[in-house]
Design a protein around this motif. Structure first.
Motif, PDB file in Angstrom:
ATOM      1  N   SER A  75      29.198 -28.235 -49.764  1.00  0.00           N
ATOM      2  CA  SER A  75      30.258 -29.243 -49.732  1.00  0.00           C
ATOM      3  C   SER A  75      29.713 -30.658 -49.857  1.00  0.00           C
ATOM      4  CB  SER A  75      31.058 -29.131 -48.440  1.00  0.00           C
ATOM      5  OG  SER A  75      30.250 -29.512 -47.345  1.00  0.00           O
ATOM      6  N   GLY A  76      28.420 -30.841 -49.703  1.00  0.00           N
ATOM      7  CA  GLY A  76      27.843 -32.180 -49.597  1.00  0.00           C
ATOM      8  C   GLY A  76      27.973 -33.002 -50.866  1.00  0.00           C
ATOM      9  N   GLY A  77      28.020 -34.326 -50.667  1.00  0.00           N
ATOM     10  CA  GLY A  77      28.117 -35.211 -51.820  1.00  0.00           C
ATOM     11  C   GLY A  77      27.566 -36.552 -51.455  1.00  0.00           C
TER      12      GLY A  77
ATOM     13  N   GLY B 120      32.911 -36.009 -56.578  1.00  0.00           N
ATOM     14  CA  GLY B 120      31.722 -36.413 -55.832  1.00  0.00           C
ATOM     15  C   GLY B 120      32.061 -36.501 -54.358  1.00  0.00           C
ATOM     16  N   SER B 121      32.998 -35.661 -53.910  1.00  0.00           N
ATOM     17  CA  SER B 121      33.426 -35.746 -52.512  1.00  0.00           C
ATOM     18  C   SER B 121      32.434 -35.013 -51.613  1.00  0.00           C
ATOM     19  CB  SER B 121      34.839 -35.162 -52.351  1.00  0.00           C
ATOM     20  OG  SER B 121      34.820 -33.772 -52.602  1.00  0.00           O
ATOM     21  N   ASP B 122      32.654 -35.062 -50.311  1.00  0.00           N
ATOM     22  CA  ASP B 122      31.649 -34.512 -49.401  1.00  0.00           C
ATOM     23  C   ASP B 122      32.226 -33.536 -48.386  1.00  0.00           C
ATOM     24  OD1 ASP B 122      33.079 -36.142 -47.782  1.00  0.00           O
ATOM     25  OD2 ASP B 122      31.380 -37.323 -47.048  1.00  0.00           O
ATOM     26  N   ASN B 123      33.398 -32.951 -48.718  1.00  0.00           N
ATOM     27  CA  ASN B 123      33.956 -31.962 -47.787  1.00  0.00           C
ATOM     28  C   ASN B 123      34.788 -30.955 -48.568  1.00  0.00           C
ATOM     29  OD1 ASN B 123      37.012 -32.804 -47.588  1.00  0.00           O
ATOM     30  ND2 ASN B 123      35.805 -34.691 -47.574  1.00  0.00           N
TER      31      ASN B 123
END
Lengths: 77, 365
Positions: A75-77, B120-123
């Motif tokens: 999930s990381g970005g 480019g999200s993080d979840n």
């Protein structure tokens, strides 16, 4: 059947290595998963998909490959 | 037209290809580790319209990998800080900053404005939201995600190809992978993965090479190993999304109900400019925090005192233990006030950190 298995992301943290060779009896991907769950009980708590010979497969696909991979979602970005 | 000369002299691009880039509209979700290199290369390449959506602000711990930002951007909204930097990089193009969270309410309209969406999200929640919005609006989705030293890249929903749900049908319910802020990430990794995403965007627009559709590219930065795995389309998964399309806007992000990730440490905040501290404790509560300019509004009176909140500033909420400040953030958000953060330390710890900082500066003299 001798199978080479690759582990990605946090699956490799559960198995403590990124790759191993295993002897599997059974016909289906689900049989391999059973073998892996008894070797690594913590795997049962992880989400992942299985690829056989570089193709994503389901649990009831027949085991045919020399190479399997266990892929968790990132999930990381 | 000197700026794009090195593109134009490539026979596979030429002036015609460069014109395609200048006419393209690309939306980048998240201006973080992945978003920064994606945006940097897309702006430099001359993508005519570049949208950036991010609700978050730049923190010191972002600078290790979020290469568009510097210490002068600390405390600024990431979409706006990125826009500022990119306008300096390329003033030929239109850059639109959306300093807000992508939600079920705004996603469809936003996606409709653009040709290609880049994640480019993080979840996970945002990733599934972006995926479903792209299925509904029929837009290609350039996907990238990272974990510690590993990355994944793919292009979903491209010319009837598979979607993210064909690979991972549902968000993980089990032990989910924590995000970069909790587990760490090698700084250069999002640079590599984000650059690959930018490359896929260019190939889609230019119509050259093979787009990474129906395939998942996996990269390990420690072993330099790569794998490209074939993904099959699941019509069933895509149908499920389309069947629920009329309920899409009624859905709520769970992230909005939780408080995680919106907590911020006072140590980071002290580097920020343009902030308003709000203490939501009752007037009698001790100890008082000195040395900061603070607006006092007890939590139970917050709703009736919204005019005391400075909308032009980042709001940092403090309280006794870090609990009420979370409630205050959620209350302010529900009142439509953005850029509110809960200081995770309570009053006592805040005072201690301020004292230490004060001593350190006096010792320097």
């Amino acid at each position: 059947m001798t199978i080479n298995i690759k582990y990605f992301g946090l699956i490799a943290e559960v198995t403590q290595h990124e790759e191993e060779t295993m002897n599997v009896s059974g016909r289906f991907i689900s049989d391999l998963l059973e073998a892996l769950y008894s070797k690594y009980p913590d795997l049962k708590n992880k989400d992942f998909q299985v690829a056989q010979n570089q193709e994503l497969v389901s649990e009831n696909t027949e085991l045919s490959g020399q190479e399997l991979a266990l892929l968790p979602p990132f999930s990381g970005g | 037209m000197n700026r794009y000369n090195r593109h134009i002299i490539l026979s596979d691009i030429g002036q015609a290809g460069q014109d395609k880039l200048l006419n393209a509209k690309v939306l980048v979700v998240g201006a973080g580790g992945l978003g920064c290199p994606i945006l940097q290369y897309l702006a430099a390449a001359g993508i005519g319209t570049l949208g950036i959506i991010d609700f978050d602000v730049v923190e010191m711990s972002n600078l290790q990998r979020q290469v568009l930002f510097g210490t002068s951007s600390l405390g600024e909204n990431k979409a706006e800080a990125a826009k500022k930097r990119l306008e300096d990089l390329n003033n030929d193009i239109l850059i639109i900053a959306y300093p807000e969270r992508l939600t079920y309410q705004n996603a469809i309209d936003l996606c409709n404005e653009y040709d290609i969406i880049v994640d480019g999200s993080d979840n996970f929640e945002t990733r599934y939201l972006v995926n479903d919005a792209c299925i509904i609006t029929n837009k290609p989705l350039v996907f990238g995600a990272i974990y510690k030293f590993e990355g994944q890249v793919s292009v979903f929903n491209y010319q009837n190809g598979p979607s993210y749900r064909c690979l991972f049908p549902n968000p993980p319910q089990k032990d989910t992978a924590p995000n970069c802020s909790e587990i760490g990430v090698l700084g250069v990794l999002p640079g590599i993965i984000g650059s690959m995403q930018a490359n896929e965007v260019l190939k889609i627009i230019l119509g050259i090479g093979n787009v990474l559709s129906g395939k998942l590219f996996c990269y390990n930065a420690l072993t330099s190993q790569t794998s490209t795995l074939k993904i099959n389309k699941s019509e069933e998964q895509i149908e499920l999304v389309l069947k629920e399309k009329h309920n899409f806007k009624k859905r709520q992000l769970e992230i909005d109900c939780e408080f995680q990730s919106d907590d911020i440490s006072i140590e980071d905040v002290l580097n920020f400019e343009n902030i308003q501290f709000i203490d939501v404790r009752e007037a009698h509560e001790q100890p008082k925090v000195d040395g900061l300019k603070i607006t006092h509004i007890p939590l139970n009176q917050l709703e009736n005192n919204l005019e005391k909140i400075d909308l032009s500033k980042q709001k940092m909420i403090i309280c006794q233990s870090g609990m009420r400040s979370k409630q205050a953030v959620s209350l302010l958000r529900n009142s439509g006030i953005l850029n509110c953060y809960s200081i995770k330390e309570g009053a006592l710890d805040i005072i201690e950190i301020l004292n230490k900082k004060h001593k350190a500066t006096t010792n320097d003299r």
